[in-house]
Write a protein that holds these residues in place. Structure first.
Motif, PDB file in Angstrom:
ATOM      1  N   UNK A   2      40.215  39.973  43.701  1.00 40.30           N
ATOM      2  CA  UNK A   2      41.480  39.640  44.353  1.00 40.30           C
ATOM      3  C   UNK A   2      41.848  38.176  44.110  1.00 40.30           C
ATOM      4  N   UNK A   3      40.874  37.307  44.197  1.00 41.45           N
ATOM      5  CA  UNK A   3      41.110  35.886  43.941  1.00 41.45           C
ATOM      6  C   UNK A   3      41.556  35.662  42.488  1.00 41.45           C
ATOM      7  N   UNK A   4      40.902  36.341  41.550  1.00 42.14           N
ATOM      8  CA  UNK A   4      41.232  36.173  40.135  1.00 42.14           C
ATOM      9  C   UNK A   4      42.631  36.683  39.807  1.00 42.14           C
ATOM     10  N   UNK A   5      43.007  37.830  40.364  1.00 43.68           N
ATOM     11  CA  UNK A   5      44.318  38.389  40.026  1.00 43.68           C
ATOM     12  C   UNK A   5      45.463  37.700  40.771  1.00 43.68           C
ATOM     13  N   UNK A   6      45.130  36.799  41.673  1.00 43.97           N
ATOM     14  CA  UNK A   6      46.181  35.991  42.314  1.00 43.97           C
ATOM     15  C   UNK A   6      46.838  35.081  41.282  1.00 43.97           C
ATOM     16  N   UNK A   7      46.124  34.793  40.208  1.00 39.25           N
ATOM     17  CA  UNK A   7      46.668  34.031  39.086  1.00 39.25           C
ATOM     18  C   UNK A   7      47.600  34.977  38.323  1.00 39.25           C
ATOM     19  N   UNK A   8      48.880  34.669  38.295  1.00 39.31           N
ATOM     20  CA  UNK A   8      49.865  35.577  37.688  1.00 39.31           C
ATOM     21  C   UNK A   8      49.723  35.701  36.174  1.00 39.31           C
ATOM     22  N   UNK A   9      48.935  34.849  35.552  1.00 40.73           N
ATOM     23  CA  UNK A   9      48.727  34.993  34.110  1.00 40.73           C
ATOM     24  C   UNK A   9      47.659  36.034  33.784  1.00 40.73           C
ATOM     25  N   UNK A  10      46.902  36.467  34.786  1.00 37.44           N
ATOM     26  CA  UNK A  10      45.881  37.498  34.587  1.00 37.44           C
ATOM     27  C   UNK A  10      46.571  38.854  34.555  1.00 37.44           C
ATOM     28  N   UNK A  11      46.268  39.643  33.542  1.00 37.49           N
ATOM     29  CA  UNK A  11      46.872  40.965  33.392  1.00 37.49           C
ATOM     30  C   UNK A  11      45.988  41.996  34.083  1.00 37.49           C
ATOM     31  N   UNK A  12      46.600  42.768  34.969  1.00 37.70           N
ATOM     32  CA  UNK A  12      45.896  43.808  35.729  1.00 37.70           C
ATOM     33  C   UNK A  12      45.985  45.119  34.960  1.00 37.70           C
ATOM     34  N   UNK A  13      44.841  45.660  34.594  1.00 38.73           N
ATOM     35  CA  UNK A  13      44.791  46.888  33.805  1.00 38.73           C
ATOM     36  C   UNK A  13      43.998  47.953  34.539  1.00 38.73           C
TER      37      UNK A  13
ATOM     38  N   UNK B 192      37.497  39.377  29.651  1.00 40.81           N
ATOM     39  CA  UNK B 192      37.664  40.505  30.557  1.00 40.81           C
ATOM     40  C   UNK B 192      36.857  40.305  31.833  1.00 40.81           C
ATOM     41  N   UNK B 193      37.491  40.660  32.949  1.00 47.95           N
ATOM     42  CA  UNK B 193      36.836  40.697  34.248  1.00 47.95           C
ATOM     43  C   UNK B 193      37.022  42.112  34.769  1.00 47.95           C
ATOM     44  N   UNK B 194      35.954  42.680  35.315  1.00 47.86           N
ATOM     45  CA  UNK B 194      35.974  44.081  35.722  1.00 47.86           C
ATOM     46  C   UNK B 194      35.627  44.207  37.200  1.00 47.86           C
ATOM     47  N   UNK B 195      36.381  45.045  37.911  1.00 53.85           N
ATOM     48  CA  UNK B 195      36.152  45.284  39.339  1.00 53.85           C
ATOM     49  C   UNK B 195      34.960  46.221  39.494  1.00 53.85           C
ATOM     50  N   UNK B 196      33.848  45.679  39.935  1.00 54.20           N
ATOM     51  CA  UNK B 196      32.573  46.383  39.953  1.00 54.20           C
ATOM     52  C   UNK B 196      32.597  47.702  40.713  1.00 54.20           C
ATOM     53  N   UNK B 197      33.269  47.746  41.859  1.00 56.61           N
ATOM     54  CA  UNK B 197      33.278  48.967  42.682  1.00 56.61           C
ATOM     55  C   UNK B 197      34.555  49.778  42.513  1.00 56.61           C
ATOM     56  N   UNK B 198      35.399  49.380  41.603  1.00 54.71           N
ATOM     57  CA  UNK B 198      36.605  50.122  41.294  1.00 54.71           C
ATOM     58  C   UNK B 198      37.626  50.169  42.419  1.00 54.71           C
ATOM     59  N   UNK B 199      38.619  51.020  42.212  1.00 53.19           N
ATOM     60  CA  UNK B 199      39.703  51.170  43.182  1.00 53.19           C
ATOM     61  C   UNK B 199      39.174  51.703  44.510  1.00 53.19           C
ATOM     62  N   UNK B 200      38.104  52.511  44.464  1.00 50.14           N
ATOM     63  CA  UNK B 200      37.486  52.984  45.714  1.00 50.14           C
ATOM     64  C   UNK B 200      37.019  51.804  46.566  1.00 50.14           C
ATOM     65  N   UNK B 201      36.368  50.835  45.939  1.00 50.28           N
ATOM     66  CA  UNK B 201      35.921  49.650  46.665  1.00 50.28           C
ATOM     67  C   UNK B 201      37.094  48.817  47.164  1.00 50.28           C
ATOM     68  N   UNK B 202      38.130  48.732  46.342  1.00 50.99           N
ATOM     69  CA  UNK B 202      39.343  47.991  46.697  1.00 50.99           C
ATOM     70  C   UNK B 202      39.971  48.556  47.972  1.00 50.99           C
ATOM     71  N   UNK B 203      40.153  49.880  48.005  1.00 52.67           N
ATOM     72  CA  UNK B 203      40.787  50.500  49.169  1.00 52.67           C
ATOM     73  C   UNK B 203      39.854  50.512  50.385  1.00 52.67           C
ATOM     74  N   UNK B 204      38.549  50.634  50.151  1.00 49.97           N
ATOM     75  CA  UNK B 204      37.590  50.624  51.262  1.00 49.97           C
ATOM     76  C   UNK B 204      37.630  49.293  52.003  1.00 49.97           C
ATOM     77  N   UNK B 205      37.991  48.227  51.291  1.00 47.08           N
ATOM     78  CA  UNK B 205      38.085  46.905  51.923  1.00 47.08           C
ATOM     79  C   UNK B 205      39.493  46.615  52.429  1.00 47.08           C
ATOM     80  N   UNK B 206      40.344  47.627  52.400  1.00 47.77           N
ATOM     81  CA  UNK B 206      41.684  47.482  52.975  1.00 47.77           C
ATOM     82  C   UNK B 206      42.637  46.610  52.180  1.00 47.77           C
ATOM     83  N   UNK B 207      42.405  46.485  50.886  1.00 42.59           N
ATOM     84  CA  UNK B 207      43.266  45.644  50.042  1.00 42.59           C
ATOM     85  C   UNK B 207      44.564  46.383  49.727  1.00 42.59           C
TER      86      UNK B 207
END
Length: 127
Positions: free
Chosen positions: A32-43, A107-122
């Motif tokens: 979340x901190x990394x993608x706050x940078x608008x130059x980072x492309x979210x894939x 490349x930076x990869x979200x270790x727990x995926x979208x499941x982890x993202x939603x589990x943390x209420x993001x």
């Protein structure tokens, strides 16, 4: 003699280094901190159906399971930007991250995926 010994030791250390392309797997908060940078492309590399059901805001979708994944990624992702990759649980995104890293992307990869993202209420969005 000391220089020769130092050179031999250094060559040995460098030869043991992995030539495998690298990417970083990070936690939800770090992602979340990394993608706050608008130059980072979210894939998001999940299927179109999974993506439509909910995804990280401003993400683009290229399904890593499709045979043309790499072709689509190379034609649409600029190499000068960091690519932040996610999938559902972290397995497919690691595959995609490795493929992109081999092609020279940072490349930076979200270790727990979208499941982890939603589990943390993001935040997520739906199409």
């Amino acid at each position: 003699m000391k220089i020769l010994l130092a050179t031999i030791i250094l060559a040995g250390i460098l030869s043991c280094q992995s030539s495998k392309p690298e990417f970083r797997s990070v936690s939800v908060d770090k992602f979340q901190h990394l993608i706050a940078d608008t130059s980072v492309i979210r894939l998001d590399v999940r299927t179109a159906k999974e993506f439509a059901e909910g995804h990280i805001p401003n993400a683009i979708n290229i399904d890593v399971l499709q045979p043309d994944f790499l072709q689509k990624a190379l034609s649409s992702l600029p190499r000068k930007h960091t690519i932040a990759v996610n999938c559902r649980s972290g397995k497919r995104s690691k595959k995609a991250a490795e493929m992109l890293a081999k092609k020279g992307y940072k490349v930076v990869e979200l270790d727990t995926g979208f499941n982890g993202w939603t589990a943390e209420g993001k935040e997520q969005t739906k199409e």
